[in-house]
Scaffold this motif. Structure first.
Motif, PDB file in Angstrom:
ATOM      1  N   GLN A 434      43.596  80.923 -26.737  1.00 10.33           N
ATOM      2  CA  GLN A 434      43.342  81.495 -28.063  1.00 10.33           C
ATOM      3  C   GLN A 434      44.589  81.304 -28.923  1.00 10.33           C
ATOM      4  O   GLN A 434      45.330  80.368 -28.732  1.00 10.33           O
ATOM      5  CB  GLN A 434      42.972  82.974 -27.917  1.00 10.33           C
ATOM      6  CG  GLN A 434      41.758  83.187 -27.022  1.00 10.33           C
ATOM      7  CD  GLN A 434      41.358  84.637 -26.885  1.00 10.33           C
ATOM      8  OE1 GLN A 434      42.012  85.537 -27.376  1.00 10.33           O
ATOM      9  NE2 GLN A 434      40.258  84.871 -26.174  1.00 10.33           N
ATOM     10  N   GLY A 435      44.824  82.161 -29.883  1.00 11.82           N
ATOM     11  CA  GLY A 435      46.041  82.069 -30.667  1.00 11.82           C
ATOM     12  C   GLY A 435      45.813  81.856 -32.137  1.00 11.82           C
ATOM     13  O   GLY A 435      46.663  82.153 -32.960  1.00 11.82           O
ATOM     14  N   PHE A 436      44.630  81.334 -32.523  1.00  8.44           N
ATOM     15  CA  PHE A 436      44.349  81.080 -33.933  1.00  8.44           C
ATOM     16  C   PHE A 436      42.929  81.518 -34.277  1.00  8.44           C
ATOM     17  O   PHE A 436      42.395  81.170 -35.308  1.00  8.44           O
ATOM     18  CB  PHE A 436      44.561  79.584 -34.217  1.00  8.44           C
ATOM     19  CG  PHE A 436      44.386  79.167 -35.654  1.00  8.44           C
ATOM     20  CD1 PHE A 436      44.940  79.900 -36.698  1.00  8.44           C
ATOM     21  CD2 PHE A 436      43.684  78.017 -35.970  1.00  8.44           C
ATOM     22  CE1 PHE A 436      44.774  79.512 -38.014  1.00  8.44           C
ATOM     23  CE2 PHE A 436      43.524  77.602 -37.281  1.00  8.44           C
ATOM     24  CZ  PHE A 436      44.064  78.353 -38.310  1.00  8.44           C
ATOM     25  N   GLY A 437      42.319  82.283 -33.355  1.00  9.45           N
ATOM     26  CA  GLY A 437      40.956  82.744 -33.587  1.00  9.45           C
ATOM     27  C   GLY A 437      39.921  81.648 -33.515  1.00  9.45           C
ATOM     28  O   GLY A 437      38.810  81.795 -34.021  1.00  9.45           O
ATOM     29  N   SER A 438      40.246  80.534 -32.885  1.00 10.46           N
ATOM     30  CA  SER A 438      39.348  79.386 -32.850  1.00 10.46           C
ATOM     31  C   SER A 438      38.607  79.307 -31.531  1.00 10.46           C
ATOM     32  O   SER A 438      39.169  79.577 -30.468  1.00 10.46           O
ATOM     33  CB  SER A 438      40.149  78.098 -33.049  1.00 10.46           C
ATOM     34  OG  SER A 438      39.333  76.959 -32.865  1.00 10.46           O
ATOM     35  N   ILE A 439      37.335  78.914 -31.602  1.00 13.76           N
ATOM     36  CA  ILE A 439      36.637  78.560 -30.381  1.00 13.76           C
ATOM     37  C   ILE A 439      36.915  77.085 -30.082  1.00 13.76           C
ATOM     38  O   ILE A 439      37.484  76.356 -30.888  1.00 13.76           O
ATOM     39  CB  ILE A 439      35.119  78.826 -30.479  1.00 13.76           C
ATOM     40  CG1 ILE A 439      34.459  77.924 -31.542  1.00 13.76           C
ATOM     41  CG2 ILE A 439      34.863  80.294 -30.793  1.00 13.76           C
ATOM     42  CD1 ILE A 439      32.936  77.990 -31.546  1.00 13.76           C
ATOM     43  N   GLY A 440      36.521  76.652 -28.885  1.00 15.85           N
ATOM     44  CA  GLY A 440      36.630  75.243 -28.544  1.00 15.85           C
ATOM     45  C   GLY A 440      37.930  74.805 -27.915  1.00 15.85           C
ATOM     46  O   GLY A 440      38.146  73.608 -27.746  1.00 15.85           O
ATOM     47  N   GLN A 441      38.796  75.755 -27.545  1.00 14.15           N
ATOM     48  CA  GLN A 441      40.102  75.372 -26.989  1.00 14.15           C
ATOM     49  C   GLN A 441      40.169  75.476 -25.465  1.00 14.15           C
ATOM     50  O   GLN A 441      41.101  74.949 -24.866  1.00 14.15           O
ATOM     51  CB  GLN A 441      41.197  76.269 -27.575  1.00 14.15           C
ATOM     52  CG  GLN A 441      41.435  76.088 -29.068  1.00 14.15           C
ATOM     53  CD  GLN A 441      41.969  74.724 -29.425  1.00 14.15           C
ATOM     54  OE1 GLN A 441      41.343  73.965 -30.167  1.00 14.15           O
ATOM     55  NE2 GLN A 441      43.122  74.391 -28.903  1.00 14.15           N
ATOM     56  N   ALA A 442      39.227  76.161 -24.839  1.00 12.27           N
ATOM     57  CA  ALA A 442      39.387  76.480 -23.418  1.00 12.27           C
ATOM     58  C   ALA A 442      39.280  75.247 -22.523  1.00 12.27           C
ATOM     59  O   ALA A 442      40.089  75.056 -21.619  1.00 12.27           O
ATOM     60  CB  ALA A 442      38.366  77.536 -22.989  1.00 12.27           C
ATOM     61  N   LEU A 443      38.261  74.423 -22.731  1.00 18.73           N
ATOM     62  CA  LEU A 443      38.082  73.248 -21.863  1.00 18.73           C
ATOM     63  C   LEU A 443      39.290  72.336 -21.935  1.00 18.73           C
ATOM     64  O   LEU A 443      39.840  71.919 -20.903  1.00 18.73           O
ATOM     65  CB  LEU A 443      36.818  72.488 -22.255  1.00 18.73           C
ATOM     66  CG  LEU A 443      36.631  71.125 -21.564  1.00 18.73           C
ATOM     67  CD1 LEU A 443      36.508  71.289 -20.058  1.00 18.73           C
ATOM     68  CD2 LEU A 443      35.429  70.388 -22.141  1.00 18.73           C
ATOM     69  N   THR A 444      39.726  72.006 -23.130  1.00 17.09           N
ATOM     70  CA  THR A 444      40.825  71.058 -23.275  1.00 17.09           C
ATOM     71  C   THR A 444      42.135  71.627 -22.725  1.00 17.09           C
ATOM     72  O   THR A 444      42.888  70.924 -22.052  1.00 17.09           O
ATOM     73  CB  THR A 444      40.983  70.666 -24.749  1.00 17.09           C
ATOM     74  OG1 THR A 444      41.012  71.844 -25.564  1.00 17.09           O
ATOM     75  CG2 THR A 444      39.827  69.802 -25.202  1.00 17.09           C
ATOM     76  N   THR A 445      42.388  72.900 -23.007  1.00 22.17           N
ATOM     77  CA  THR A 445      43.592  73.519 -22.469  1.00 22.17           C
ATOM     78  C   THR A 445      43.542  73.560 -20.950  1.00 22.17           C
ATOM     79  O   THR A 445      44.548  73.309 -20.271  1.00 22.17           O
ATOM     80  CB  THR A 445      43.766  74.942 -23.029  1.00 22.17           C
ATOM     81  OG1 THR A 445      43.740  74.905 -24.456  1.00 22.17           O
ATOM     82  CG2 THR A 445      45.070  75.563 -22.568  1.00 22.17           C
ATOM     83  N   ALA A 446      42.374  73.871 -20.403  1.00 21.52           N
ATOM     84  CA  ALA A 446      42.229  73.990 -18.955  1.00 21.52           C
ATOM     85  C   ALA A 446      42.454  72.660 -18.244  1.00 21.52           C
ATOM     86  O   ALA A 446      42.940  72.632 -17.103  1.00 21.52           O
ATOM     87  CB  ALA A 446      40.846  74.540 -18.610  1.00 21.52           C
TER      88      ALA A 446
END
Length: 580
Positions: A434-446
């Motif tokens: 998280q960090g900016f209130g955005s969805i769509g970051q979990a898969l790429t970060t993981a």
């Protein structure tokens, strides 16, 4: 001879900037560089591979930054990625802002258009990066690639934010002929707290804790490492204080009798009652944003004290509080100090004091998993056939996650279920993408997390709408050999928007955006896949958690609202809230 070996032979004869950058990256110990090749950075990618650094080719540049952030979180090294000029850089905007808000040090090697270029891809890269709250450093001819890389890594680590290193495309292919006499060093945003700062903050904290009747200590991301957690436990044991965390520090005090779990909108009911009754909250390494404070409602009658290490140039004023100042309920007091340094002094002062250990002021609430049974009992809406209650499904999955696994959760409605019902593995780690209130970051970060800790299984909980934003990166995970299992909490909608529209009596159907059948889609990208649409989630979860890449489509009922969505709200929160 392979192309990489051919390139290696050529580059050893003529030491180009690309080769020297690759050599410098390899010497940092960095095993993976994430990026998307363009004509501006293609020679750097060839040199990196020739030097033995794995280049992970992504499908979208934003994913490269997210993966570098995740890699840095768990590898013990700084994350490095590379994009080309123009749109290659502009595509990274969201992930760059997320990393900046997370205070994650990483380096983006971005090509700049060649000297004299006047085409469509020209734009002010430095201003763009500054608007993303990161630092831009442009390389000048004659500067040493090794020295410059060392400089930007040190800068990223000192300021705890991303640094974008701009290198002209024609400079990357040019031979290294010498070094500039002086480099352009950037002034850091603020000096680190001094020992005197730490001691002054510790003295104030000790006085406040001694005088408080109902104290609570809250740890954030900035208090997760080193001895800070143990020092906080010592203070809690002495003063009978509650121990809680922000979402990114979830699980830090698991097993301690005074543990309350997550503070704020994602707190379980038993913890919320204790937190609301506190008369003093001491936050260490935590910003105390809207999620942790329930948009300031949770601690409206509580004196909150934050210990921060930011300098005045970060917008935080140094606080010198006289001894006779009386704490004010609902007010936040900021003390400047290093988390570990301040805590060490506070523990020493406490041990030197004459007062004895105090009994806890509240009845222990027990393990978080047990506390959430209250929510399951009090809120049990009907669950349509073909779907599952996400709370029960996540709880069953959690029981089967390996005890040394990494767990990454998303933002959005689904994060409320994952934050509540996933227990942090006993020897594993927990990360909130998280960090900016955005969805769509979990898969790429993981994916970055998985490649940064290849000896552990990485488990990610993502929403269906968020997955579809970067579903193509499953191909990246497959090519890179990531040991990753993705559980998609799939309500066939933009979950947060659907629930808020329904709660407000508006047309919630407008937020229903069905995704395609995710199991065959994931299989097409090279993942093992399955679908959970009945209450017995355990069997498929066990199979999906075997080594390798797997995706599980968990068909969740839209009738089940996460508890944080059932609380009063005024504005979207950053942890578990809307993306807009």
């Amino acid at each position: 001879m392979s192309k990489a070996n051919e390139a290696a032979g050529t580059e050893t004869e003529v030491r180009t900037h690309a080769w020297e950058f690759a050599d410098a990256v390899a010497q940092t110990g960095c095993t993976h560089v994430f990026g998307l090749m363009g004509d501006g950075n293609m020679h750097l990618f060839i040199a990196l591979e020739a030097r033995g650094v794995r280049v992970v080719e992504v499908r979208h540049e934003s994913a490269a930054v997210a993966m570098a952030e995740g890699y840095g979180w768990c590898s013990g090294r700084i994350g490095i990625c590379s994009v080309t000029h123009g749109p290659g850089l502009s595509h990274v905007a969201t992930s760059l802002l997320v990393a900046a808000r997370n205070r994650s040090p990483l380096v983006v090697i971005a090509a700049e258009t060649p000297t004299g270029y006047q085409g469509a891809q020209t734009f002010d890269q430095a201003s763009f990066v500054a608007s993303c709250e990161a630092v831009y450093r442009s390389m000048a001819p004659g500067e040493s690639p090794a020295d410059l890389l060392a400089e930007v890594i040190a800068l990223a680590q000192a300021e705890s934010r991303p640094v974008v290193l701009g290198v002209a495309a024609d400079l990357l292919t040019a031979p290294v002929t010498g070094r500039a006499e002086t480099g352009r060093m950037y002034r850091l945003r603020g000096a680190a707290p001094t020992v005197a700062d730490d001691l002054a903050s510790a003295e104030r904290l000790t006085r406040l804790l001694t005088e408080a009747a109902r104290p609570v200590l809250i740890a954030g991301r900035g208090a997760m490492d080193g001895v800070a957690p143990d020092l906080m436990r010592m203070l809690a044991d002495h003063f009978g204080a509650g121990l809680a965390t922000t979402l990114p520090a979830k699980g830090l005090f698991d097993g301690h009798p005074l543990d309350l779990g997550i503070a704020g909108g994602l707190a379980h009911p038993a913890a919320e009652r204790v937190l609301r009754a506190a008369d003093l909250v001491v936050a260490i390494g935590a910003s105390m944003g809207r999620s942790t404070t329930q948009s300031t409602r949770l601690f409206a009658q509580t004196h909150v004290v934050k210990v921060v290490d930011d300098g005045p140039e970060n917008g935080v004023s140094e606080t010198d509080v006289p001894e006779n100042v009386v704490p004010e309920p609902g007010k936040t007091e900021t003390l400047r100090g290093d988390a570990t340094g301040t805590l060490k002094h506070a523990v020493s002062l406490t041990r030197a004091a004459t007062g004895g250990t105090r009994r806890p002021w509240f009845a222990p609430v027990g393990p978080s998993a047990d506390c959430w049974l209250e929510d399951l009992r009090d809120f049990s809406p009907p669950v349509p056939d073909g779907t599952v209650d996400p709370r029960h499904a996540v709880a069953e999955i959690s029981e089967r996650i390996p005890e040394d696994a990494n767990v990454v959760i998303s933002n959005g409605h689904c994060s409320g279920f994952a934050a509540a019902f996933v227990t942090v593995p006993a020897r594993g780690r927990f990360f909130a993408a998280q960090g900016f209130g955005s969805i769509g970051q979990a898969l790429t970060t993981a994916i970055g997390v998985a490649l940064g800790s290849p000896d552990r299984k990485t488990v990610v909980f993502e929403g269906d709408a968020a997955l579809m934003m970067h579903v193509q990166e499953l191909d990246t995970a497959a090519r890179a050999g990531a040991d990753l299992t993705v559980f998609v909490l799939n309500d066939q909608a933009l979950g947060t928007e659907y629930q808020r529209l329904r709660k407000d009596g508006d047309d919630a159907e407008a937020a229903i955006v069905p995704s395609p059948d995710l199991a065959p889609l994931a299989a097409a990208f090279g993942a093992r896949s399955s679908t959970i649409d009945t209450p017995d989630a355990h069997a498929l979860a066990e199979a999906a958690l075997r080594p390798g890449l797997a995706v599980v489509d968990v068909r969740t009922a839209r009738s089940v609202l996460s508890r944080h969505m059932r609380l009063p709200h005024t504005l979207p929160t950053t942890d578990g809230g809307a993306r807009r």
